[in-house]
Design an enzyme around this catalytic site. Structure first.
Site, PDB file in Angstrom:
ATOM      1  N   CYS A   2      -0.710  -4.535  -8.052  1.00 26.02           N
ATOM      2  CA  CYS A   2       0.456  -5.193  -8.617  1.00 26.02           C
ATOM      3  C   CYS A   2       1.609  -4.215  -8.810  1.00 26.02           C
ATOM      4  O   CYS A   2       1.416  -3.028  -9.019  1.00 26.02           O
ATOM      5  CB  CYS A   2       0.149  -5.872  -9.940  1.00 26.02           C
ATOM      6  SG  CYS A   2      -1.199  -7.053  -9.888  1.00 26.02           S
ATOM      7  N   ARG A  27       0.715  -0.404  -3.143  1.00 26.07           N
ATOM      8  CA  ARG A  27      -0.262  -0.636  -4.207  1.00 26.07           C
ATOM      9  C   ARG A  27      -1.219  -1.773  -3.867  1.00 26.07           C
ATOM     10  O   ARG A  27      -2.264  -1.906  -4.484  1.00 26.07           O
ATOM     11  CB  ARG A  27       0.462  -0.956  -5.523  1.00 26.07           C
ATOM     12  CG  ARG A  27       1.305   0.192  -6.033  1.00 26.07           C
ATOM     13  CD  ARG A  27       2.190  -0.250  -7.177  1.00 26.07           C
ATOM     14  NE  ARG A  27       1.453  -0.451  -8.410  1.00 26.07           N
ATOM     15  CZ  ARG A  27       1.321   0.456  -9.362  1.00 26.07           C
ATOM     16  NH1 ARG A  27       1.849   1.648  -9.212  1.00 26.07           N
ATOM     17  NH2 ARG A  27       0.657   0.189 -10.459  1.00 26.07           N
ATOM     18  N   TRP A  75      -1.574  -8.991  -7.098  1.00 25.31           N
ATOM     19  CA  TRP A  75      -2.905  -8.845  -6.498  1.00 25.31           C
ATOM     20  C   TRP A  75      -3.812  -9.790  -7.262  1.00 25.31           C
ATOM     21  O   TRP A  75      -4.027  -9.624  -8.455  1.00 25.31           O
ATOM     22  CB  TRP A  75      -3.380  -7.401  -6.619  1.00 25.31           C
ATOM     23  CG  TRP A  75      -4.626  -7.080  -5.867  1.00 25.31           C
ATOM     24  CD1 TRP A  75      -4.733  -6.765  -4.542  1.00 25.31           C
ATOM     25  CD2 TRP A  75      -5.949  -6.996  -6.412  1.00 25.31           C
ATOM     26  NE1 TRP A  75      -6.050  -6.505  -4.226  1.00 25.31           N
ATOM     27  CE2 TRP A  75      -6.819  -6.640  -5.352  1.00 25.31           C
ATOM     28  CE3 TRP A  75      -6.501  -7.196  -7.675  1.00 25.31           C
ATOM     29  CZ2 TRP A  75      -8.186  -6.472  -5.525  1.00 25.31           C
ATOM     30  CZ3 TRP A  75      -7.864  -7.038  -7.853  1.00 25.31           C
ATOM     31  CH2 TRP A  75      -8.692  -6.678  -6.777  1.00 25.31           C
ATOM     32  N   ASN A  99       1.005  -7.067 -15.205  1.00 25.14           N
ATOM     33  CA  ASN A  99      -0.090  -6.383 -14.519  1.00 25.14           C
ATOM     34  C   ASN A  99      -1.270  -6.294 -15.482  1.00 25.14           C
ATOM     35  O   ASN A  99      -1.087  -6.065 -16.670  1.00 25.14           O
ATOM     36  CB  ASN A  99       0.304  -4.957 -14.119  1.00 25.14           C
ATOM     37  CG  ASN A  99       1.300  -4.927 -12.984  1.00 25.14           C
ATOM     38  OD1 ASN A  99       1.586  -5.947 -12.365  1.00 25.14           O
ATOM     39  ND2 ASN A  99       1.847  -3.752 -12.717  1.00 25.14           N
ATOM     40  N   GLY A 100      -2.482  -6.415 -14.960  1.00 26.05           N
ATOM     41  CA  GLY A 100      -3.665  -6.282 -15.804  1.00 26.05           C
ATOM     42  C   GLY A 100      -4.387  -7.609 -15.956  1.00 26.05           C
ATOM     43  O   GLY A 100      -4.190  -8.550 -15.179  1.00 26.05           O
ATOM     44  N   GLU A 483     -17.802   9.047   2.628  1.00 30.02           N
ATOM     45  CA  GLU A 483     -16.373   8.787   2.798  1.00 30.02           C
ATOM     46  C   GLU A 483     -16.094   8.151   4.158  1.00 30.02           C
ATOM     47  O   GLU A 483     -15.263   7.239   4.277  1.00 30.02           O
ATOM     48  CB  GLU A 483     -15.584  10.091   2.632  1.00 30.02           C
ATOM     49  CG  GLU A 483     -14.098   9.989   2.902  1.00 30.02           C
ATOM     50  CD  GLU A 483     -13.357   9.079   1.936  1.00 30.02           C
ATOM     51  OE1 GLU A 483     -12.182   8.768   2.229  1.00 30.02           O
ATOM     52  OE2 GLU A 483     -13.927   8.671   0.903  1.00 30.02           O
ATOM     53  N   LYS A 487     -14.288   4.523   4.715  1.00 27.83           N
ATOM     54  CA  LYS A 487     -13.097   4.311   5.540  1.00 27.83           C
ATOM     55  C   LYS A 487     -13.335   3.193   6.544  1.00 27.83           C
ATOM     56  O   LYS A 487     -12.471   2.343   6.769  1.00 27.83           O
ATOM     57  CB  LYS A 487     -12.712   5.603   6.282  1.00 27.83           C
ATOM     58  CG  LYS A 487     -12.067   6.637   5.412  1.00 27.83           C
ATOM     59  CD  LYS A 487     -10.682   6.196   4.969  1.00 27.83           C
ATOM     60  CE  LYS A 487     -10.305   6.839   3.651  1.00 27.83           C
ATOM     61  NZ  LYS A 487     -10.981   6.335   2.477  1.00 27.83           N
ATOM     62  N   GLU A 490     -13.432  -0.182   4.752  1.00 29.32           N
ATOM     63  CA  GLU A 490     -12.139  -0.528   4.165  1.00 29.32           C
ATOM     64  C   GLU A 490     -11.194  -1.166   5.175  1.00 29.32           C
ATOM     65  O   GLU A 490     -10.539  -2.162   4.874  1.00 29.32           O
ATOM     66  CB  GLU A 490     -11.456   0.721   3.593  1.00 29.32           C
ATOM     67  CG  GLU A 490     -11.935   1.167   2.232  1.00 29.32           C
ATOM     68  CD  GLU A 490     -11.193   2.389   1.743  1.00 29.32           C
ATOM     69  OE1 GLU A 490     -10.800   2.392   0.568  1.00 29.32           O
ATOM     70  OE2 GLU A 490     -10.997   3.337   2.518  1.00 29.32           O
ATOM     71  N   LYS A 605      -3.957  -0.033  -3.541  1.00 34.44           N
ATOM     72  CA  LYS A 605      -3.869   1.429  -3.539  1.00 34.44           C
ATOM     73  C   LYS A 605      -4.147   2.002  -4.922  1.00 34.44           C
ATOM     74  O   LYS A 605      -4.849   2.985  -5.072  1.00 34.44           O
ATOM     75  CB  LYS A 605      -2.473   1.850  -3.071  1.00 34.44           C
ATOM     76  CG  LYS A 605      -2.275   3.347  -2.939  1.00 34.44           C
ATOM     77  CD  LYS A 605      -3.057   3.897  -1.777  1.00 34.44           C
ATOM     78  CE  LYS A 605      -2.830   5.372  -1.550  1.00 34.44           C
ATOM     79  NZ  LYS A 605      -3.778   5.900  -0.556  1.00 34.44           N
TER      80      LYS A 605
END
Length: 610
Positions: A2, A27, A75, A99-100, A483, A487, A490, A605
């Site tokens: 957000c 974000r 989001w 946000n939240g 990792e 990736k 994702e 993000k």
């Protein structure tokens, strides 16, 4: 997650709000909207599902004028991505962005429905709008007075901004767990969830602290703390640069950021060596005194940062002789933990606003840690401000949701920190010399590796019809396998798992068949022969192997095993180096799959909610 942008000015601010949202696209979000009050006091709201560009096009068709407004990228948490669920939300003349998460929104919704309010969205945010409207009707007062009465009714983490179209000369903001920053102008003031959004209009900022409420008008900013007392928050001149620019010759920001890694690491190293010794001068003498007392390291992180922490555990124990524990922040904060004597708390976060990591840091302040040190990419972030010490990664702005250069620069800083603590504890001079030499050579090593982009692109074609993948590594390359798997999942949406190669016989071998690609990280180190045995276990069961190995590692291409030969790299920095080909592999597979590389579905993000 957000983004919030707000402005109170004498000029038209619609384009300022839109540009702020564009700068917050990194974000992660699924819808966007803005509301502006014009000079006649009329409220105009525009919302769209999808990218900010969709919102911009809608505004272009029906231009908005007015000097007070708020904007938001959402989001989805409560309610699907839709125009009706997009922010801002309204209750008559009250307008809210948020946000939240409001954790008690359901009982509040029931109360408000009983009071006669009609909900048009599925969001928790609409509860705030109706509560503000109700409190204003019942007892009146300024908008700040009203918000002060509403806040005790809310449970959860939030950063919220409220506007009253009947009195459009002020905005009121409240921070509880979700960051907000005020941008100071001349005859105008701004606010946002990230200072990057406001860099086109100001360099002067004021960061709200936990529990703060702020009132912004054109001529002044007033702040009250969590107890309702007026407070002064420091004004800072920001040195942050929004250096993302356009993509240049690259198709995506992620690709650009992968290729920026040699320069990003050079920036990370700059000014931190002196006479062949790692100095970390920003920590000062007090920092060295604290580091010299360290007997144990506790690292807390999430996601990609957790993987960099896992690598550093090997370094702390093998190089500096310091016991190290690593824990996911969301797990750490909800259990009772015992603090070891002389324990240094290290928090890792690209944004410095990761909700669980911040909450964990705050939790530890009374637990008896030696001190806290943040490793972060954003100066002025909450994590940096609330820690005793901080080391900046200097990765530059990272737009792609899937972290690349932020991860490798985190590892670079961690290795320097290990060397510094080791030196203060009497680590052999030649070990530090080897670390310094390896770090100084690393950017050139990665440049060599990036020249293999084309062969890796060709390799990616093998994954066109794959739905699963395994990644294997040993020692400090095992977290890099983790990792690599992250990736791939994702950005390509391929299910991927990582295992320590020695664990194959304890379950994962059951998955091996001709349809399961197995990606192996095989540096030429003292674990290579063990790893070769694990590779044979896969081959014997018909698995298809892709092995990233040094030229001299002794592997040969075959029908069931493709070798990706890589240049030599010093063992100590191999985890950083071997990350890069896995980033490229994930990137090229995602291209083939046709996914949104820079903004993959369902992800953000900066994760500012639990």
């Amino acid at each position: 997650m957000c983004g919030i942008v707000g402005a109170v000015a004498q000029r038209d601010i619609a384009e300022i709000l839109l540009e702020g949202l564009r700068r917050l696209e990194y974000r992660g979000y699924d819808s966007a909207g803005l509301a502006v009050v014009d000079n006649e006091g009329h409220l105009h709201r525009v919302r769209r599902v999808g990218k900010v560009s969709e919102l911009s096009q809608a505004v272009a068709k029906h231009p908005l004028s007015g000097g007070t407004g708020i904007a938001h990228t959402r989001w989805a948490t409560h309610g699907e991505p839709s125009e009706i669920n997009a922010h801002p939300h309204v209750s008559d003349h009250i307008v809210v962005v948020h946000n939240g998460i409001i954790e008690n929104h359901e009982p509040l919704r029931k109360i408000l429905i009983e009071r006669g309010y009609h909900f048009v969205s599925e969001t928790d945010t609409e509860v705030i709008a109706h509560l503000v409207h109700w409190e204003q009707r019942q007892a009146g007062g300024t908008l700040v007075d009203v918000i002060m009465r509403v806040i005790p009714q809310l449970r959860g983490a939030y950063g919220t901004v409220i506007m009253d179209s009947n009195k459009p000369d002020v905005l009121v903001a409240a921070r509880s767990g979700s960051p907000l920053v005020i941008g100071l102008g001349v005859g105008e003031n701004f606010l946002a969830s990230d200072q990057l959004a406001l860099l086109p209009v100001t360099r002067r900022f004021m960061f709200l602290e936990e529990g703060d409420v702020a009132e912004l008008s054109r001529s002044r900013v007033r702040v009250w703390d969590t107890n309702g007392h007026p407070v002064e928050r420091a004004e800072i001149e920001s040195q942050v640069t929004y250096d993302a620019g356009d993509k240049g010759v690259y198709r995506h920001y992620m690709q650009k950021e992968i290729f920026e890694q040699p320069q990003a690491i050079k920036n990370t190293l700059e000014g931190r060596f002196k006479h062949g010794e790692i100095t970390l001068p920003e920590l000062g003498e007090g920092g060295d005194r604290l580091l010299s007392q360290v007997q144990h390291v506790q690292i807390i992180a999430c996601g990609t940062s957790y993987h960099s922490a896992m690598v550093s555990k090997y370094w702390f124990e093998a190089l500096a002789g310091v016991p190290c524990d690593v824990e996911i922040a969301s797990e750490f904060r909800y259990r009772k933990s015992a603090v070891r004597a002389g324990s240094l708390l290290i928090t890792l976060s690209q944004s410095g606003e990761t909700a669980d990591t911040l909450a964990a840091l705050r939790l530890t302040k009374t637990l008896g840690y030696l001190g806290s040190l943040a490793i972060c990419n954003v100066a002025g972030s909450s994590l940096v401000r609330e820690s005793d010490l901080a080391l900046m990664t200097r990765a530059g702005t990272e737009i792609g949701v899937a972290s690349t250069k932020a991860f490798t620069t985190q590892l670079t800083v961690l290795l320097m920190l290990v060397a510094r603590i080791g030196r203060l504890r009497g680590m052999a001079v030649d070990i530090e010399r080897d670390i310094v030499h390896a770090l100084q050579a690393l950017p050139a090593r990665i440049e060599q590796m990036l020249a293999l982009d084309k062969p890796i692109e060709q390799l990616a074609a093998d994954f066109m019809d794959k739905h699963h993948a395994l990644f294997l590594g040993r020692g400090d390359l095992y977290p890099i396998a983790m990792e690599g798997a992250l990736k791939l999942k994702e950005i390509s949406y391929i299910h991927a798992e990582a295992y320590a190669a020695g664990e194959l016989k304890h379950g994962p071998l059951a998955l091996i068949d001709a349809d399961m690609p197995v990606i192996v990280i095989a540096p030429n180190n003292d674990l290579l022969e063990k790893l070769k045995s694990n590779i044979e276990e896969v081959r014997a069961r018909g698995g298809l192997l892709y092995v990233f190995a040094e030229d001299n590692a002794g592997f040969t291409d075959s029908e069931s095993m493709k070798i990706i030969p890589l240049p030599h790299v010093e063992d100590i920095v191999a985890p950083i180096f071997y990350t890069v080909p896995l980033q490229l592999l994930a990137y090229h597979i995602a291209l083939i799959k046709g996914t949104d590389v820079d903004q993959p579905r369902n992800l953000a993000k900066s994760v500012t909610v639990e």
